[in-house]
Design a protein around this motif. Structure first.
Motif, PDB file in Angstrom:
ATOM      1  N   ALA A 299       0.860  -1.201   0.000  1.00 14.98           N
ATOM      2  CA  ALA A 299       0.000   0.000   0.000  1.00 14.98           C
ATOM      3  C   ALA A 299       0.886   1.236   0.000  1.00 14.98           C
ATOM      4  O   ALA A 299       0.650   2.178  -0.759  1.00 14.98           O
ATOM      5  N   SER A 300       1.937   1.219   0.839  1.00 19.16           N
ATOM      6  CA  SER A 300       2.884   2.341   0.838  1.00 19.16           C
ATOM      7  C   SER A 300       4.028   1.968  -0.105  1.00 19.16           C
ATOM      8  O   SER A 300       5.164   1.795   0.298  1.00 19.16           O
TER       9      SER A 300
ATOM     10  N   HIS B 298      -1.631   2.242   6.243  1.00 23.23           N
ATOM     11  CA  HIS B 298      -2.189   0.933   6.604  1.00 23.23           C
ATOM     12  C   HIS B 298      -3.452   1.025   7.456  1.00 23.23           C
ATOM     13  O   HIS B 298      -4.085   0.016   7.730  1.00 23.23           O
TER      14      HIS B 298
ATOM     15  N   GLN C 263       4.025   4.787  10.316  1.00 24.60           N
ATOM     16  CA  GLN C 263       3.301   3.620   9.783  1.00 24.60           C
ATOM     17  C   GLN C 263       3.373   2.384  10.693  1.00 24.60           C
ATOM     18  O   GLN C 263       2.386   1.676  10.847  1.00 24.60           O
TER      19      GLN C 263
ATOM     20  N   GLU D 242      13.238   2.253   9.892  1.00 26.49           N
ATOM     21  CA  GLU D 242      13.099   2.037   8.439  1.00 26.49           C
ATOM     22  C   GLU D 242      12.513   3.291   7.787  1.00 26.49           C
ATOM     23  O   GLU D 242      11.609   3.922   8.342  1.00 26.49           O
TER      24      GLU D 242
ATOM     25  N   ASP E 109      13.841   0.941   2.659  1.00 30.78           N
ATOM     26  CA  ASP E 109      12.813   0.132   1.997  1.00 30.78           C
ATOM     27  C   ASP E 109      12.460   0.829   0.681  1.00 30.78           C
ATOM     28  O   ASP E 109      12.983   0.472  -0.382  1.00 30.78           O
TER      29      ASP E 109
ATOM     30  N   LYS F 236      12.105  -7.141  -0.320  1.00 32.73           N
ATOM     31  CA  LYS F 236      10.755  -7.571  -0.685  1.00 32.73           C
ATOM     32  C   LYS F 236      10.827  -8.105  -2.111  1.00 32.73           C
ATOM     33  O   LYS F 236      10.972  -7.308  -3.058  1.00 32.73           O
TER      34      LYS F 236
ATOM     35  N   ARG G 291       4.494  -7.833   2.658  1.00 36.68           N
ATOM     36  CA  ARG G 291       3.825  -6.606   2.234  1.00 36.68           C
ATOM     37  C   ARG G 291       2.561  -6.440   3.075  1.00 36.68           C
ATOM     38  O   ARG G 291       2.113  -7.384   3.730  1.00 36.68           O
ATOM     39  N   SER G 292       1.963  -5.258   3.004  1.00 32.33           N
ATOM     40  CA  SER G 292       0.738  -5.070   3.793  1.00 32.33           C
ATOM     41  C   SER G 292      -0.415  -5.919   3.250  1.00 32.33           C
ATOM     42  O   SER G 292      -1.271  -6.366   4.008  1.00 32.33           O
TER      43      SER G 292
ATOM     44  N   LYS H  77      10.556  -9.231   8.802  1.00 37.78           N
ATOM     45  CA  LYS H  77       9.424  -8.379   9.208  1.00 37.78           C
ATOM     46  C   LYS H  77       8.176  -8.982   8.594  1.00 37.78           C
ATOM     47  O   LYS H  77       7.988  -8.908   7.374  1.00 37.78           O
TER      48      LYS H  77
HETATM   49  C1  PEP Z   1       5.320  -3.688   4.580  1.00 38.34           C
HETATM   50  C2  PEP Z   1       5.275  -2.409   4.233  1.00 38.34           C
HETATM   51  O1  PEP Z   1       4.147  -1.841   3.742  1.00 38.34           O
HETATM   52  P1  PEP Z   1       3.679  -1.949   2.221  1.00 38.34           P
HETATM   53  O2  PEP Z   1       3.635  -3.402   1.870  1.00 38.34           O
HETATM   54  O3  PEP Z   1       2.326  -1.300   2.230  1.00 38.34           O
HETATM   55  O4  PEP Z   1       4.692  -1.213   1.382  1.00 38.34           O
HETATM   56  C3  PEP Z   1       6.432  -1.519   4.390  1.00 38.34           C
HETATM   57  O5  PEP Z   1       6.348  -0.319   4.064  1.00 38.34           O
HETATM   58  O6  PEP Z   1       7.479  -1.961   4.835  1.00 38.34           O
END
Ligand code: PEP
Ligand code: MG
Length: 401
Positions: free
Chosen positions: A41-42, A146, A154, A275, A302, A327, A356-357, A378
């Motif tokens: 989402a972010s 989120h 966040q 982060e 990130d 990720k 991810r979210s 995480k």
């Molecule tokens: C897990 C996260 O959120 P998103 O998947 O929404 O980027 C993050 O920002 O680290």
């Protein structure tokens, strides 16, 4: 034996109720792997492109499957991922979608492991991987993109750095989550949950710091080992170019004030992890902060690095951070994620493997974290799509996968 004989793609639900891409890979000798793409989402501006799942599936069927089926061995991950890149032909997977690419890449890895009869972490990491296990960072309070009407920051992340085992670390984070519920209750604060299962109370960031600090201390006293906490500030979402600063409701902080604020919080709360404390284009601001607090805490990129070796190399050259979030769907394949991990490790950066979210029951990242000896993972604290990974970690540590 691992020659790919079939790839099926379908739309399935993610944890937000949105469609996402799931892939099945079948091999000549009956090896099978299934994986699904997560969704942010972010999201960082420089991430690989996620297409609407129907488009991603149609494009992958047309361009990627002919290069994979009967052509490539699932046991050879580099070859699988090179075929995906060749089928796509762009830098950022905008043709077949990073969601199709990552689902196929991870499903092929699982099919390769299945043929060997080995757990995925062993197929990816080899027999001689280290003995260590990642510490889970558990999102316990959050807001930002989120959750609405919650904290500006966040994620507040419990970090059980003194836990004697993965299992004790996982349960410690759940205990912190439960303790926070009690503390919110004591203060008469109603709390919904955000996308990742963290509490999303309508409180200020300052109050959240106090509550999380108290909760980790209480649980640490109960369990008898050290539990710290950290943050994902997701500051690219707070940064407003028109304001030339970070917007916290009515207050705007300049870059210098943001660096000062984060450094003060690191000192005051002994934060073990921060982060995305600055905007995704601000290598210089990251470097200023890292110079100030990089000996005390992990400063992790990130949205800054988006699991991309070129952006990571720029960060290494600028001394911008000392850790990277990984990720796989930000970059599109496991091989690309491995390249980022390797470059990070060679340069003394800590690696943090991340969900991810928007998630599914897929557990690939638990195996990836163990395979690569990542210092941290995480992946939330409670809620089914998060516990899927945490429980898989417990099973891996117990040799029961
Ligand atoms: C897990 C996260 O959120 P998103 O998947 O929404 O980027 C993050 O920002 O680290
Ligand atoms: Mg983040």
């Amino acid at each position: 034996m691992t020659l790919i004989t079939n790839v099926s793609l379908r739309r399935v639900l993610d944890s937000r109720g949105n469609p996402t891409v799931e892939a099945d890979v079948l091999t000549e000798s009956g090896g099978f792997g299934r994986a699904a793409a997560p969704s942010g989402a972010s999201t960082g501006e420089y991430e690989a492109i996620e297409l609407p799942p129907s488009e991603a599936i149609a494009a992958a069927r047309e361009h990627a499957l002919p290069r994979l089926v009967g052509e490539v061995y699932a046991g050879n991950q580099r070859e699988v991922d090179a075929a995906l890149r060749a089928a796509d032909g762009t830098e950022n997977f905008s043709e077949i979608g990073a969601n199709s690419a990552v689902a196929v890449s991870m499903a092929a890895a699982k099919a390769g492991a299945d043929v060997l009869g080995a757990p995925l972490y062993q197929h990816l990491g080899g027999t001689f991987r280290g003995e260590s296990f990642p510490t889970p960072l558990g999102n316990v309070v959050g807001g930002g993109e989120h959750a609405k009407e919650a904290t500006h920051i966040q994620e507040f992340l419990a970090a059980p750095v003194g836990a004697p085992s993965v299992s004790e670390a996982v349960f410690a984070n759940a205990a912190v989550h439960a303790r926070i519920s009690e503390l919110l209750d004591d203060r008469g604060v109603p709390a919904a949950k955000g996308d990742e299962g963290a509490w999303a109370p309508p409180i200020s960031d300052a109050e959240a710091f106090e509550i999380v600090d108290e909760a980790v201390d209480d649980v640490s006293d109960d369990l008898g080992f050290e539990i710290g906490f950290g943050l994902d500030m997701a500051a690219a979402e707070l940064y407003d170019a028109d304001e030339d600063g970070y917007v916290y409701g009515d207050e705007v902080k300049s870059t210098a004030e943001q660096v000062e604020y984060v450094a003060e919080m690191v000192d005051e709360y002994d934060l073990v992890y921060v982060e995305d404390p600055l905007d995704e284009d601000d290598y210089e601001g990251f470097a200023d902060l890292t110079e100030r607090v990089g000996e005390q805490t992990l400063v992790c990129g990130d949205d800054l690095f988006v699991t991309n070796v070129e952006r990571l190399q720029a960060g290494i050259d600028a001394d911008a951070a000392n850790s990277i979030l990984i990720k796989p769907n930000q970059i599109g394949t496991l091989s690309d994620a491995f390249d980022a991990i390797e470059l990070a490790t060679e340069n003394g950066y800590e690696t943090v493997i991340s969900h991810r979210s928007g998630e599914t029951e897929d557990t690939t990242i638990a195996h990836l974290a163990v395979a690569t000896d990542a210092g941290f993972i995480k992946t939330g604290t409670v809620q089914g799509e998060r516990t899927a990974k945490l429980n898989e970690l417990i099973r891996i540590a117990d040799d029961a996968v």
